[in-house]
Design a protein around this motif. Sequence first.
Motif, short mmCIF file in Angstrom:
data_model
loop_
_atom_site.label_atom_id
_atom_site.label_comp_id
_atom_site.label_asym_id
_atom_site.label_seq_id
_atom_site.Cartn_x
_atom_site.Cartn_y
_atom_site.Cartn_z
N TYR A 154 0.82 -1.21 0.00
CA TYR A 154 0.00 0.00 0.00
C TYR A 154 0.85 1.26 0.00
CZ TYR A 154 -0.34 1.23 5.16
OH TYR A 154 -0.14 1.64 6.46
N GLU A 155 2.15 1.13 0.31
CA GLU A 155 3.04 2.30 0.27
C GLU A 155 3.41 2.70 -1.15
OE1 GLU A 155 4.38 0.12 4.16
OE2 GLU A 155 3.82 -0.45 2.12
N ASN A 156 3.55 1.73 -2.06
CA ASN A 156 4.06 2.06 -3.41
C ASN A 156 2.99 1.98 -4.50
OD1 ASN A 156 3.72 -0.67 -3.97
ND2 ASN A 156 5.90 -1.15 -4.01
N SER A 157 1.73 1.84 -4.10
CA SER A 157 0.64 1.67 -5.08
C SER A 157 -0.44 2.72 -4.86
CB SER A 157 0.03 0.27 -4.97
OG SER A 157 1.02 -0.73 -5.15
N SER A 158 -1.08 3.10 -5.95
CA SER A 158 -2.16 4.09 -5.89
C SER A 158 -3.44 3.57 -6.53
CB SER A 158 -1.74 5.38 -6.59
OG SER A 158 -0.60 5.93 -5.96
N PHE A 159 -3.44 2.28 -6.88
CA PHE A 159 -4.61 1.61 -7.43
C PHE A 159 -4.68 0.22 -6.79
CE2 PHE A 159 -2.96 4.38 -10.80
CZ PHE A 159 -4.08 5.16 -11.08
N CYS A 160 -5.81 -0.45 -6.94
CA CYS A 160 -5.98 -1.82 -6.46
C CYS A 160 -6.62 -2.67 -7.55
CB CYS A 160 -6.88 -1.84 -5.21
SG CYS A 160 -6.08 -1.30 -3.70
N LYS A 161 -6.51 -3.96 -7.40
CA LYS A 161 -7.25 -4.89 -8.24
C LYS A 161 -8.75 -4.72 -7.95
CE LYS A 161 -3.72 -8.52 -7.66
NZ LYS A 161 -3.53 -9.92 -7.23
N PRO A 162 -9.63 -4.88 -8.93
CA PRO A 162 -9.36 -5.31 -10.32
C PRO A 162 -9.12 -4.17 -11.30
CG PRO A 162 -11.70 -5.30 -9.93
CD PRO A 162 -11.07 -4.86 -8.63
N ARG A 172 4.39 0.06 -16.26
CA ARG A 172 5.10 1.33 -16.47
C ARG A 172 6.32 1.42 -15.57
NH1 ARG A 172 -0.07 3.62 -16.48
NH2 ARG A 172 0.28 4.38 -14.35
N THR A 173 6.16 1.02 -14.32
CA THR A 173 7.26 1.10 -13.35
C THR A 173 8.45 0.27 -13.78
OG1 THR A 173 5.71 1.51 -11.52
CG2 THR A 173 7.90 0.71 -10.94
#
Length: 231
Positions: A154-162, A172-173
């Motif tokens: 949750y520290e390095n992400s700004s979206f979730c599945k699905p 992209r990363t």
Amino acid sequence: MHTFEAILFDLDGTLLPMDLEQFTKVYFGLLARRFSQYDAKTLISAVWEGTRAMTANDGAMTNEARFWQVFSGLMGREVLDRMPEFDEFYRTDFHLAKALTGPNPLARPLVEQARQKAGRVVLATNPLFPACGVEARLSWIGLKPSDFDYVTTYENSSFCKPNPAYYQHICRTLDLDPASCLMIGNDLQEDAQGAARAGLQVHIVTDCLISHGLSPDGWQSSTLAQLTKQL
């Protein structure tokens, strides 16, 4: 030459065997016991609201920031001072939830096998947990974050599945072509539909299948044991 640019693995129900519903009940029970100064129902409700906010996150902030924005709005701003205690929970009491999961002697060999087939190996677990929570769950099957080239938290992400944007962010990363990547998971909505909509190839593991009422027909699928022979 590698078969894929990257192979992505889901964790819960894929590499880590579990009944998600039972696991969640025990997890929340442990959380309520650790933070007994709060009313249990209020605490769990606030965690659920924070989780829903992360699931709906639109990229404007990290999932971590989104969770604590919503969670502290319901629990009071002073709860922000206790963030280190919540991380400590994942390093200690949270490990009791391991009893609700199963061993998986295939996990490490499968990840090592993927390393031979792909340029990158990614742990694409839904980023609803802090890094310490992901590390804890990996340890239950004898793995660690360093066994992967990238781990979503949750520290390095700004979206979730699905949300397909979750998978697009990974690509992209790591500068990956989605069409040259394989997502391996157990959830027909979060793993199959989400990854496919982002342009990734998909393989569904059926040991702990979560269907959401969808049919697995049309997806490549197998048990985890069978996958070790197919990959």
